[in-house]
Write a protein that holds these residues in place. Structure first.
Motif, PDB file in Angstrom:
ATOM      1  N   SER A 133      -6.044  -3.080   9.300  1.00 12.97           N
ATOM      2  CA  SER A 133      -5.885  -3.902   8.096  1.00 12.97           C
ATOM      3  C   SER A 133      -7.226  -4.141   7.413  1.00 12.97           C
ATOM      4  CB  SER A 133      -5.223  -5.229   8.470  1.00 12.97           C
ATOM      5  OG  SER A 133      -6.032  -5.939   9.379  1.00 12.97           O
TER       6      SER A 133
ATOM      7  N   TRP B 219      -9.948  -6.470   4.592  1.00 10.86           N
ATOM      8  CA  TRP B 219     -10.591  -7.798   4.631  1.00 10.86           C
ATOM      9  C   TRP B 219     -10.139  -8.712   3.506  1.00 10.86           C
ATOM     10  CZ3 TRP B 219     -12.545  -8.072  -0.118  1.00 10.86           C
ATOM     11  CH2 TRP B 219     -13.001  -6.886  -0.719  1.00 10.86           C
ATOM     12  N   ASN B 220      -9.374  -8.211   2.531  1.00 11.29           N
ATOM     13  CA  ASN B 220      -9.237  -9.049   1.331  1.00 11.29           C
ATOM     14  C   ASN B 220      -8.277 -10.215   1.493  1.00 11.29           C
ATOM     15  OD1 ASN B 220      -7.311  -6.789   1.257  1.00 11.29           O
ATOM     16  ND2 ASN B 220      -6.646  -7.736  -0.651  1.00 11.29           N
TER      17      ASN B 220
ATOM     18  N   LYS C 105      -6.300  -3.539  14.687  1.00 10.90           N
ATOM     19  CA  LYS C 105      -7.714  -3.691  14.346  1.00 10.90           C
ATOM     20  C   LYS C 105      -7.863  -4.325  12.974  1.00 10.90           C
ATOM     21  CE  LYS C 105     -10.649  -1.084  12.346  1.00 10.90           C
ATOM     22  NZ  LYS C 105     -11.519  -2.134  11.675  1.00 10.90           N
TER      23      LYS C 105
ATOM     24  N   GLU D 152     -13.726  -5.183   9.931  1.00 11.09           N
ATOM     25  CA  GLU D 152     -14.989  -5.661  10.490  1.00 11.09           C
ATOM     26  C   GLU D 152     -15.547  -6.817   9.662  1.00 11.09           C
ATOM     27  OE1 GLU D 152     -14.135  -2.728   9.445  1.00 11.09           O
ATOM     28  OE2 GLU D 152     -15.581  -1.931   7.981  1.00 11.09           O
TER      29      GLU D 152
ATOM     30  N   PHE E  86      -1.278   1.290   7.962  1.00  9.27           N
ATOM     31  CA  PHE E  86      -2.645   1.081   7.485  1.00  9.27           C
ATOM     32  C   PHE E  86      -2.637   0.480   6.093  1.00  9.27           C
ATOM     33  CE2 PHE E  86      -6.942   1.732   6.367  1.00  9.27           C
ATOM     34  CZ  PHE E  86      -6.982   2.331   5.119  1.00  9.27           C
ATOM     35  N   THR E  87      -3.515  -0.446   5.860  1.00  5.78           N
ATOM     36  CA  THR E  87      -3.740  -0.982   4.517  1.00  5.78           C
ATOM     37  C   THR E  87      -5.236  -0.908   4.229  1.00  5.78           C
ATOM     38  OG1 THR E  87      -1.875  -2.490   4.723  1.00  5.78           O
ATOM     39  CG2 THR E  87      -3.485  -2.951   3.004  1.00  5.78           C
ATOM     40  N   GLY E  88      -5.551  -0.256   3.101  1.00  9.77           N
ATOM     41  CA  GLY E  88      -6.967  -0.109   2.778  1.00  9.77           C
ATOM     42  C   GLY E  88      -7.164   0.842   1.621  1.00  9.77           C
ATOM     43  N   GLU E  89      -8.354   1.390   1.516  1.00 13.54           N
ATOM     44  CA  GLU E  89      -8.658   2.278   0.395  1.00 13.54           C
ATOM     45  C   GLU E  89      -7.901   3.598   0.501  1.00 13.54           C
ATOM     46  OE1 GLU E  89     -13.255   0.893  -0.550  1.00 13.54           O
ATOM     47  OE2 GLU E  89     -12.649   2.977  -0.676  1.00 13.54           O
TER      48      GLU E  89
ATOM     49  N   THR F 297      -9.584   6.233   2.532  1.00 10.60           N
ATOM     50  CA  THR F 297      -9.465   5.999   3.980  1.00 10.60           C
ATOM     51  C   THR F 297      -8.088   6.451   4.462  1.00 10.60           C
ATOM     52  OG1 THR F 297     -10.893   4.065   3.703  1.00 10.60           O
ATOM     53  CG2 THR F 297      -9.725   4.288   5.801  1.00 10.60           C
TER      54      THR F 297
ATOM     55  N   GLU G 291      -0.528   1.404   2.695  1.00 11.85           N
ATOM     56  CA  GLU G 291      -0.601   0.547   1.509  1.00 11.85           C
ATOM     57  C   GLU G 291      -2.036   0.641   1.011  1.00 11.85           C
ATOM     58  OE1 GLU G 291       0.984  -3.177   3.089  1.00 11.85           O
ATOM     59  OE2 GLU G 291       2.960  -2.579   2.412  1.00 11.85           O
ATOM     60  N   LEU G 292      -2.223   1.305  -0.126  1.00 14.02           N
ATOM     61  CA  LEU G 292      -3.557   1.758  -0.510  1.00 14.02           C
ATOM     62  C   LEU G 292      -4.036   1.099  -1.807  1.00 14.02           C
ATOM     63  CD1 LEU G 292      -2.972   5.525   0.419  1.00 14.02           C
ATOM     64  CD2 LEU G 292      -3.892   3.691   1.861  1.00 14.02           C
TER      65      LEU G 292
ATOM     66  N   CYS H 208      -5.249  -6.186  -4.073  1.00 18.23           N
ATOM     67  CA  CYS H 208      -4.875  -4.825  -4.487  1.00 18.23           C
ATOM     68  C   CYS H 208      -3.933  -4.850  -5.678  1.00 18.23           C
ATOM     69  CB  CYS H 208      -4.181  -4.126  -3.335  1.00 18.23           C
ATOM     70  SG  CYS H 208      -2.691  -4.985  -2.829  1.00 18.23           S
TER      71      CYS H 208
ATOM     72  N   GLU I  97     -10.856   2.148  -9.163  1.00 19.63           N
ATOM     73  CA  GLU I  97     -10.664   0.798  -8.616  1.00 19.63           C
ATOM     74  C   GLU I  97     -12.028   0.167  -8.356  1.00 19.63           C
ATOM     75  OE1 GLU I  97      -9.381   0.164  -4.428  1.00 19.63           O
ATOM     76  OE2 GLU I  97      -7.815  -1.076  -5.329  1.00 19.63           O
TER      77      GLU I  97
HETATM   78  N1  LIG Z   1      -1.682  -1.626  -1.202  1.00 19.71           N
HETATM   79  C1  LIG Z   1      -1.938  -2.744  -0.551  1.00 19.71           C
HETATM   80  O1  LIG Z   1      -1.024  -3.489  -0.145  1.00 19.71           O
HETATM   81  C2  LIG Z   1      -3.355  -3.162  -0.303  1.00 19.71           C
HETATM   82  C3  LIG Z   1      -3.573  -4.450   0.163  1.00 19.71           C
HETATM   83  C4  LIG Z   1      -4.902  -4.866   0.378  1.00 19.71           C
HETATM   84  C5  LIG Z   1      -5.963  -4.007   0.138  1.00 19.71           C
HETATM   85  N2  LIG Z   1      -5.702  -2.762  -0.297  1.00 19.71           N
HETATM   86  C6  LIG Z   1      -6.814  -1.861  -0.577  1.00 19.71           C
HETATM   87  O2  LIG Z   1      -7.797  -1.957   0.465  1.00 19.71           O
HETATM   88  C7  LIG Z   1      -9.096  -1.724  -0.091  1.00 19.71           C
HETATM   89  C8  LIG Z   1     -10.030  -2.843   0.295  1.00 19.71           C
HETATM   90  O3  LIG Z   1     -10.003  -2.989   1.703  1.00 19.71           O
HETATM   91  P1  LIG Z   1     -11.133  -2.343   2.636  1.00 19.71           P
HETATM   92  O4  LIG Z   1     -12.432  -2.257   1.919  1.00 19.71           O
HETATM   93  O5  LIG Z   1     -11.082  -3.056   3.943  1.00 19.71           O
HETATM   94  O6  LIG Z   1     -10.582  -0.850   2.823  1.00 19.71           O
HETATM   95  P2  LIG Z   1     -11.156   0.254   3.845  1.00 19.71           P
HETATM   96  O7  LIG Z   1     -10.268   1.421   3.671  1.00 19.71           O
HETATM   97  O8  LIG Z   1     -12.613   0.393   3.705  1.00 19.71           O
HETATM   98  O9  LIG Z   1     -10.902  -0.394   5.312  1.00 19.71           O
HETATM   99  C9  LIG Z   1      -9.628  -0.838   5.675  1.00 19.71           C
HETATM  100  C10 LIG Z   1      -9.535  -0.812   7.198  1.00 19.71           C
HETATM  101  O10 LIG Z   1      -9.614   0.543   7.619  1.00 19.71           O
HETATM  102  C11 LIG Z   1     -10.616   0.690   8.620  1.00 19.71           C
HETATM  103  N3  LIG Z   1     -11.127   2.056   8.497  1.00 19.71           N
HETATM  104  C12 LIG Z   1     -12.057   2.515   7.636  1.00 19.71           C
HETATM  105  N4  LIG Z   1     -12.275   3.847   7.828  1.00 19.71           N
HETATM  106  C13 LIG Z   1     -11.442   4.225   8.840  1.00 19.71           C
HETATM  107  C14 LIG Z   1     -11.189   5.468   9.527  1.00 19.71           C
HETATM  108  N5  LIG Z   1     -11.835   6.582   9.190  1.00 19.71           N
HETATM  109  N6  LIG Z   1     -10.273   5.480  10.541  1.00 19.71           N
HETATM  110  C15 LIG Z   1      -9.609   4.339  10.880  1.00 19.71           C
HETATM  111  N7  LIG Z   1      -9.813   3.139  10.278  1.00 19.71           N
HETATM  112  C16 LIG Z   1     -10.706   3.089   9.267  1.00 19.71           C
HETATM  113  C17 LIG Z   1     -11.602  -0.399   8.321  1.00 19.71           C
HETATM  114  O11 LIG Z   1     -12.388  -0.707   9.443  1.00 19.71           O
HETATM  115  C18 LIG Z   1     -10.675  -1.533   7.916  1.00 19.71           C
HETATM  116  O12 LIG Z   1     -10.170  -2.189   9.051  1.00 19.71           O
HETATM  117  C19 LIG Z   1      -8.898  -1.651  -1.595  1.00 19.71           C
HETATM  118  O13 LIG Z   1      -8.833  -0.309  -1.999  1.00 19.71           O
HETATM  119  C20 LIG Z   1      -7.539  -2.294  -1.807  1.00 19.71           C
HETATM  120  O14 LIG Z   1      -6.876  -1.818  -2.968  1.00 19.71           O
HETATM  121  C21 LIG Z   1      -4.418  -2.316  -0.552  1.00 19.71           C
END
Ligand SMILES: NC(=O)c1ccc[n+]([C@@H]2O[C@H](COP(=O)([O-])OP(=O)(O)OC[C@H]3O[C@@H](n4cnc5c(N)ncnc54)[C@H](O)[C@@H]3O)[C@@H](O)[C@H]2O)c1
Ligand SMILES: N/C(=C\C=C\C=O)C(=O)O
Length: 496
Positions: free
Chosen positions: A162, A164-165, A188, A191, A240-243, A246, A264-265, A298, A400
């Protein structure tokens, strides 16, 4: 310093450890958790190595075959309610944890982050109890017929990663349904926001969830805990939720093992304001969708399209309200905005503030760093910012940024603005502001996004599907969509 002005008044744990097989476990390698309010070191966090991750996955596997695997749905649901009760009982500690990691306004941590952590567990506890399966009365050649029915089973060991936001909200948005469906998890958090997940591990332990069912590992992504988790052969699925980039990396990591994924990206969401909209409501709504959580949601609208006849009036109103936003300490009365999550993220947002000027933007409001003349100058604050005048293909209008910023552009026709909204690599959300009901029902389905709000923003019913299209995600979670992702189904055909 008064407690109003610092997170240091909150009792924070000196070291945040992993939670594996029902025990808190330290690891030799640690990293520093830094307050984005004043740059102070607030805790050391253990960084999981491959052995820690392997121990967590093995504990999760074993727990599938223990009491948890034999537990009735109603008993599992009761446990999830006990977890919710546990968060409720330690509500202020969870608020303090979220505020310490993120610097967000206390009132947001109370009304959104922690409240939704509780709601997520209660929602999926109840959904699991009422989850239906399929049954078909089938015809057969001999005329005697057959019965076809499905049974739901857990996926197995689910890896959860997940961002950090919205730390607790997004962490529990995955943990709750995964557990409700009988899986075990290795989770996880980011960080950047380890504190509330660590507190949750205590609550889950104290709720009597059997050891190994919920495992928590701290660390980074590539070549750290995140990657060790996605590449582990005994993980059955990754959520997974993140960029978006990623997500693509994780998809490659799990491809050889053919693991199920739910992503969820990122997003570059639009708000569109028609001239017939309730003007004040639209201004208030776009202020919320642009600057909530310092724009680190997001779902935030970094692109705003306003019908030309009200464009100048709308920009002027937004400028006035943006310049009136109160930026400050988390616990200050009526604070509207805190810092960004980190100095690193602030550098990224500020690089777009500079780029916008290079691309020809008019900076209507903000564009820099606020000056406090106190410790907050060592924090990660930026000014809420409004741009106009950029072309649709400007990087600041297509990429973004994930900060408190929006670009406002005029439009003339409905079909024109729909095309401009859809001309994006992303497709997460859109907010439409209009008083014309027919227009709302005509435009909303044409938007290439997972979620469309009309005359509101971020109003959530947890039974609805949540997710994005294009680079904004894969799959949907929420309501029965979560039950479908976090379960395997077997179809059974009985010949009559
Ligand atoms: N669509 C949604 O519901 C949603 C919700 C919240 C945030 N987001 C997106 O998340 C992003 C902001 O969050 P962020 O900066 O934490 O994103 P990030 O992708 O940098 O990190 C997200 C998570 O993934 C982990 N991670 C990073 N690289 C990895 C890898 N190679 N293998 C496994 N895990 C890995 C990180 O440690 C963290 O826990 C923005 O793009 C935002 O739009 C999307
Ligand atoms: N997944 C959810 C919110 C996502 C917010 C993104 O920053 C939710 O509200 O359930």
């Amino acid at each position: 310093m008064s407690s109003l002005n610092s997170t240091s008044s909150v009792h924070l744990r000196p070291q945040l450890r992993h939670f594996i097989n029902g025990e808190f476990v330290a690891s030799a390698k640690t990293f520093r958790n830094i307050s984005p309010v004043d740059g102070k070191h607030i805790a050391d966090v253990c960084e999981a190595d491959a052995n820690n991750v392997d121990a967590a996955v093995k504990a999760a596997q074993a727990a599938l075959h223990g009491p948890w695997g034999r537990m009735a749905v109603s008993e599992r649901a009761a446990m999830l309610h006990k977890i919710a009760d546990g968060i409720q009982a330690r509500f202020d500690e969870f608020v303090a944890a979220e505020v310490a990691d993120t610097g967000r306004p206390v009132h947001q941590a109370r009304t959104l982050d922690v409240a939704r952590g509780i709601a997520n567990f209660r929602t999926f506890a109840d959904l699991a109890k009422t989850a239906n399966t399929d049954l078909f009365q089938s015809e057969s050649a001999d005329g005697l017929g057959a019965l076809n029915y499905t049974v739901r089973k857990p996926l197995g060991v689910v890896g959860i990663i997940s961002p950090w936001n919205l730390p607790l909200l997004l962490f529990t948005w995955k943990v709750a349904p995964a557990l409700a469906c009988g899986n075990t998890v290795v989770a996880k958090p980011s960080e950047e926001s380890p504190s509330s997940a660590t507190l949750l591990a205590e609550v889950i332990r104290d709720a009597g969830v059997p050891p190994g069912v919920f495992n928590l590992i701290h660390g980074f992504g590539g070549n750290s805990a995140g990657e060790f988790l996605t590449r582990h052969p005994d993980i059955d699925a990754i959520t997974f939720t993140g960029e978006s980039k990623t997500g693509s990396t994780i998809m490659k990591a799990v491809a050889d093992g053919m693991k199920e994924v739910s992503f969820e990206l990122g997003g570059k969401n639009a708000a569109v304001v028609f001239a017939d909209a309730d003007f004040d409501a639209a201004v208030a709504g776009v202020m919320r969708s642009s600057f909530t959580n310092s724009g680190q949601v997001c779902l935030c609208s970094e692109r705003v399209y306003v019908e030309r006849s009200i464009f100048d009036r709308f920009v002027a109103a937004m400028k006035e309200k943006t310049q009136a936003l109160k930026i400050g300490y988390p616990a200050e009365d009526n604070v509207d905005m805190g810092p960004l999550i980190s100095h690193g993220h602030r550098d990224k947002v500020l690089s777009y503030y500079r780029l916008a000027v290079e691309e020809g933007a008019t900076v209507v409001a903000g564009g820099g760093i606020p000056t406090f003349n106190d410790e907050r100058d060592d924090g990660a604050y930026v000014q809420p910012t409004i741009w106009t005048g950029l072309p649709d293909d400007a990087r600041c209008v297509t990429e973004e940024i994930f900060g408190p910023v929006c670009h406002i552009a005029p439009f003339d026709r409905e079909d024109e603005v729909i095309g401009r909204i859809n001309d994006s690599d992303y497709g997460l959300t859109c907010a439409i502001w209009t008083s014309d009901l027919k227009r709302a029902h005509r435009v909303a389905p044409q938007i290439e996004a997972g979620l469309v709000w009309v005359n509101t923003w971020y109003l959530r019913d947890l039974r609805t599907p949540f997710g994005g299209v294009k680079q904004s995600g894969l799959g949907r979670e929420g309501g029965r969509y979560s039950l479908d992702f976090y379960s395997e189904v077997t179809n059974i055909c009985i010949k009559l």
